[in-house]
Design an enzyme around this catalytic site. Structure first.
Site, mmCIF file in Angstrom:
data_model
loop_
_atom_site.group_PDB
_atom_site.id
_atom_site.type_symbol
_atom_site.label_atom_id
_atom_site.label_comp_id
_atom_site.label_asym_id
_atom_site.label_seq_id
_atom_site.Cartn_x
_atom_site.Cartn_y
_atom_site.Cartn_z
ATOM 1 N N HIS A 52 0.848 -1.006 0.092
ATOM 2 C CA HIS A 52 0.050 -0.054 -0.098
ATOM 3 C C HIS A 52 0.984 1.269 -0.129
ATOM 4 O O HIS A 52 2.089 1.247 0.509
ATOM 5 C CB HIS A 52 -0.883 0.159 1.233
ATOM 6 N N GLU A 54 0.939 3.846 1.958
ATOM 7 C CA GLU A 54 1.627 4.253 3.198
ATOM 8 C C GLU A 54 2.514 3.381 3.628
ATOM 9 O O GLU A 54 3.614 3.810 4.025
ATOM 10 C CB GLU A 54 0.459 4.488 4.119
ATOM 11 N N CYS A 82 -6.068 2.343 5.719
ATOM 12 C CA CYS A 82 -6.787 1.138 5.873
ATOM 13 C C CYS A 82 -6.169 0.504 7.478
ATOM 14 O O CYS A 82 -5.183 1.329 7.842
ATOM 15 C CB CYS A 82 -6.393 0.110 4.927
ATOM 16 N N CYS A 85 -2.275 0.049 7.342
ATOM 17 C CA CYS A 85 -1.801 1.320 7.171
ATOM 18 C C CYS A 85 -1.573 2.101 8.444
ATOM 19 O O CYS A 85 -0.537 2.632 8.711
ATOM 20 C CB CYS A 85 -1.810 1.944 5.956
#
Length: 153
Positions: A52, A54, A82, A85
């Protein structure tokens, strides 16, 4: 538009338009305003569900700064993080997170953060099966670490 959010958004656009992953971008910024790391979602290009934006930005910043502790840094991300993250930001000691879209916005285009949030709230328990196994044997490593006063982060 905030200049750091703009950079995160451009990362999101580039990654998404190039088919590397979802429409997510992130920036790690120092207290003095220096952009340390820019990243976008690379789940598809890397075949890595943890890639992801992040997470990628945190990994890059830690590598650049040679530390696991980003307590003096801020995360800008094009979407509310999410749970994975968010946890990574907490583990990195990041205190301030600025985000653009909400988790509900992400849900509207098909991303399933809501399933994980529900699981963490004690709902949707059939999402996965957690089964404790061989705890006593595994505790030996924990006890060794504790007895040796190893670094806690």
């Amino acid at each position: 538009m905030n200049k750091y959010m703009e950079k995160a958004l451009l990362e999101a656009q580039n990654g998404s338009r190039n088919g590397e992953g979802g429409p997510f971008g992130a920036a790690i910024v120092s207290k003095t305003g220096e952009i340390i790391s820019l990243a976008h979602n690379q789940v598809l290009v890397n075949n890595d569900p943890t890639a992801h934006a992040e997470i990628q930005a945190i990994r890059n910043a830690c590598k650049i700064l040679n530390t696991y502790n980003l307590k003096d840094y801020t995360l800008y991300t094009s979407c509310e993080p999410c749970p994975m993250c968010l946890s990574a930001a907490i583990w990195a000691n990041i205190k301030d997170i600025y985000y653009g879209c909400t988790k509900e916005d992400a849900g509207k285009i098909g991303f399933r953060d809501d399933l994980i949030y529900e699981y963490l709230e004690g709902k949707n328990n059939n999402l996965l099966n957690k089964i404790e196994l061989d705890r006593n044997e595994c505790l030996q490593v924990f006890n060794e670490y504790d007895e040796e006063n190893r670094t806690i982060y």
